[in-house]
Design an enzyme around this catalytic site. Structure first.
Site, short mmCIF file in Angstrom:
data_model
loop_
_atom_site.label_atom_id
_atom_site.label_comp_id
_atom_site.label_asym_id
_atom_site.label_seq_id
_atom_site.Cartn_x
_atom_site.Cartn_y
_atom_site.Cartn_z
N GLN A 251 0.80 -1.22 0.00
CA GLN A 251 0.00 0.00 0.00
C GLN A 251 0.83 1.27 0.00
OE1 GLN A 251 -2.72 -1.65 3.31
NE2 GLN A 251 -4.12 -0.44 2.07
N HIS B 63 1.03 -9.20 4.57
CA HIS B 63 -0.12 -8.31 4.39
C HIS B 63 -0.49 -8.33 2.90
CE1 HIS B 63 -2.31 -4.72 6.38
NE2 HIS B 63 -2.86 -4.88 5.20
N ASN C 166 -1.91 -10.69 8.33
CA ASN C 166 -2.91 -9.65 8.49
C ASN C 166 -4.21 -10.10 7.84
OD1 ASN C 166 -3.78 -6.71 8.93
ND2 ASN C 166 -4.26 -7.05 6.76
N ASN D 29 -8.32 -5.89 14.21
CA ASN D 29 -8.62 -4.77 13.31
C ASN D 29 -10.12 -4.55 13.35
OD1 ASN D 29 -5.95 -4.84 12.63
ND2 ASN D 29 -6.26 -5.43 10.49
N TYR E 100 -13.40 -1.86 12.11
CA TYR E 100 -13.89 -0.69 11.37
C TYR E 100 -15.39 -0.44 11.54
CZ TYR E 100 -9.33 -0.57 9.15
OH TYR E 100 -7.97 -0.48 8.93
N TRP F 67 -5.05 3.33 11.72
CA TRP F 67 -4.91 3.05 10.30
C TRP F 67 -5.41 4.28 9.55
CZ3 TRP F 67 -2.43 -0.56 7.55
CH2 TRP F 67 -2.59 -0.48 6.15
N GLU G 240 -5.52 1.93 -1.44
CA GLU G 240 -6.58 1.23 -0.71
C GLU G 240 -7.13 0.08 -1.55
OE1 GLU G 240 -7.54 0.97 2.36
OE2 GLU G 240 -9.30 -0.21 1.83
N TRP G 241 -6.25 -0.84 -1.92
CA TRP G 241 -6.63 -2.09 -2.59
C TRP G 241 -7.55 -1.83 -3.80
CZ3 TRP G 241 -2.86 -4.85 -1.04
CH2 TRP G 241 -2.41 -4.75 0.27
C1 PNW Z 1 -7.99 -3.70 6.07
N1 PNW Z 1 -13.75 -5.70 4.02
O1 PNW Z 1 -8.58 -4.13 4.91
C2 PNW Z 1 -6.53 -3.87 5.76
O2 PNW Z 1 -5.77 -4.55 6.71
C3 PNW Z 1 -5.87 -2.62 5.30
O3 PNW Z 1 -4.79 -2.97 4.45
C4 PNW Z 1 -6.89 -1.72 4.64
O4 PNW Z 1 -6.29 -0.61 4.03
C5 PNW Z 1 -7.86 -1.30 5.72
O5 PNW Z 1 -8.45 -2.42 6.36
C6 PNW Z 1 -8.98 -0.40 5.24
O6 PNW Z 1 -9.79 -1.05 4.30
C7 PNW Z 1 -9.89 -4.48 4.76
O7 PNW Z 1 -14.14 -5.73 2.85
C8 PNW Z 1 -10.34 -4.56 3.46
O8 PNW Z 1 -14.45 -6.03 5.00
C9 PNW Z 1 -11.63 -4.98 3.22
C10 PNW Z 1 -12.43 -5.30 4.28
C11 PNW Z 1 -11.99 -5.23 5.58
C12 PNW Z 1 -10.69 -4.81 5.82
#
Ligand code: PNW
Length: 469
Positions: free
Chosen positions: A23, A124, A168, A298, A300, A422, A429-430
């Site tokens: 990233q 990761h 991760n 982690n 969110y 984070w 961001e993927w």
């Molecule tokens: C995490 N979902 O990714 C990762 O560990 C990080 O690299 C990323 O940048 C960050 O959260 C924010 O997205 C996720 O789809 C990606 O549930 C997708 C999901 C959850 C976490």
């Protein structure tokens, strides 16, 4: 601006920020690095927003010294980063690439010189492409190759690393990579995803054994994106069963082997029509069950599910992007419902209470297990003022409320040892490319200039006072 409750954290609480190799690093063809599945995926048309790739990203590979300055300037006690497997072993096997190891050795020394504890993640998501060509995480051999790679990194960095994290978010690697296909390698095959789940669990165990074979007293961990899943109608047996099934796939598929040494029976039964799990060999779950010094969490947002009645289109509100398949392997009659807002720019709901609930659940189910929040943060559209200041009040509010939620779990007995925002920097961001910004430091993708957002200035104060204002 007062954002908090005046809450203080326990003495020795570790304050950090986190990043990941693909990233931020860029320089994908430099220093002897080999291609990873994310190079291939991001260069495949249609896979990432705007066709963005990590070719340059934040150019951290060349700007790591400047970034160390920001880490030190924030006063962080720890920095969580990942080593790129294809920098260390370009083809995923064989001898180490000296230039790759040197890069991380310099970074680690730079952290230590500044009094910052290195928290290292070995994987990761940037799997060497050669290993994917041999089956990737659906192949058992990948777990053994991971252990070899872990040993090479352990030999090089040794006791300079404060905490070794194997993987991760293996949930993302397995289900987003092999079932929904929104992450690399972009496959859509439920049975393959469950094989990947198992080989990631095995890789975690073998990897930690390999690190400890070199460094017997290494502190070990894994980072999981544990899901808080609630039934849409708590009084409905069907909805509660949907939540149980999603919990099995999302959480207990990993905590079962890693923390308890076995797969949950309900997971095996729920997915029996997809796979017979014959890739699990005798002794594997014991290997996955290594003593852990810390569990990385982690967090969110939360999820809301119900039993799908089969009428009309199934709701796609699980926030996982444009999928080829469902990440919820075998749960064909489960539907995600959009939870109450507010939402971040990812479309994820903001629910700090879910973090308290999650930490208390882990504390209850795994008494005595120390935890760290290894990622928490939010993407928002930040405002750049004409003078160049970056205002992100929503991010400050998000982090403050999640810190308060963490404090409430600590009050009720959860053993939480640290918090990592984070992310340190806006980054790749993927599948959302550079469109979604999670950083507390803004990156101008034209000039690659770094600018502290208001949240960085604020977080520096949190770290200095060991708590909220
Ligand atoms: C995490 N979902 O990714 C990762 O560990 C990080 O690299 C990323 O940048 C960050 O959260 C924010 O997205 C996720 O789809 C990606 O549930 C997708 C999901 C959850 C976490």
């Amino acid at each position: 601006m007062s954002t908090g409750t005046g809450r203080r954290f326990p003495d020795g609480f570790l304050w950090g920020s986190a990043t990941a190799s693909y990233q931020i690093e860029g320089a994908v063809k430099e220093g002897g690095r080999g291609p990873s599945i994310w190079d291939t995926f991001s260069h495949t048309p249609g896979k990432t927003l705007n066709g963005d790739t990590g070719d340059i990203a934040d150019d951290h590979y060349h700007r790591w010294q400047e970034d160390l300055g920001h880490i030190a300037g924030l006063g962080l006690g720890a920095y969580r980063f990942s080593t790129a497997w294809p920098r260390v072993q370009p083809g995923g096997r064989g001898p180490a690439n000296r230039e790759g190891l040197d890069f991380y050795a310099r970074l680690v020394d730079g952290l230590l010189e500044r009094g910052v504890k290195p928290v290292l993640t070995l994987y990761h998501w940037d799997l060497p492409q050669d290993l994917e060509d041999a089956g990737g995480w659906t192949a058992r051999d990948t777990a053994y190759r991971f252990a070899d790679y872990a040993e090479l990194v352990a030999r090089e960095l040794g006791d300079r690393i404060d905490l070794w994290t194997t993987l991760n978010e293996p949930w993302c690697s397995a289900y987003l990579g092999y079932a929904s296909g929104v992450h690399a390698p972009g496959r859509a095959d439920g049975a393959a995803a469950l094989a990947a789940v198992h080989h990631l669990n095995l890789a975690h165990g073998l990897g930690l054994q390999a690190v400890r074979s070199v460094l017997p007293s290494a502190r070990g961990s894994v980072t999981l994106n544990l899901h808080v899943i609630r039934p849409a109608d708590p009084s409905s047996d069907d909805d509660r069963d949907a939540a149980r099934r999603v919990d099995a796939l999302a959480n207990r598929a990993f905590t079962g082997p890693m923390l308890s040494g076995a797969y949950p029976d309900d997971l095996l039964a729920d997915t029996a029509h997809v796979t017979d799990w014959s890739f699990v060999r005798s002794g594997d779950t014991e290997i996955a069950h290594q003593p852990l010094d810390v569990l990385g969490v982690n967090y969110y947002s939360t999820g809301l599910v119900r039993r799908w009645d089969g009428v009309g289109p199934r709701s796609e509100e699980d926030g996982h992007g444009d999928a080829l398949g469902s990440p919820w392997v075998g749960a064909d009659d489960v539907e995600f419902v959009r939870p109450e807002g507010p939402y971040t720019a990812m479309g994820w709901n903001i629910d700090p209470g879910g973090l308290t609930e999650l930490l208390l659940r882990m504390h209850r189910e795994h008494p005595g297990l120390p935890m760290m929040i290894t990622e928490n943060g939010a993407a928002f559209a930040d405002t750049v003022s004409p003078a160049g200041a970056v205002h992100d009040p929503q991010r400050v509010d998000y982090i403050a409320r999640h810190l308060e939620a963490t404090g409430q779990a600590i009050d009720q007995g959860a053993d939480v040892r640290g918090y990592f925002a984070w992310s340190l920097l806006d980054n790749f961001e993927w599948s959302y490319g550079f469109d979604r910004r999670f950083g507390i430091i803004r990156v101008d993708y034209e000039t690659l200039e770094r600018t502290w957002k208001d949240s960085a200035h604020w977080y520096r104060g949190v770290v200095a006072r060991n708590g909220l204002d």
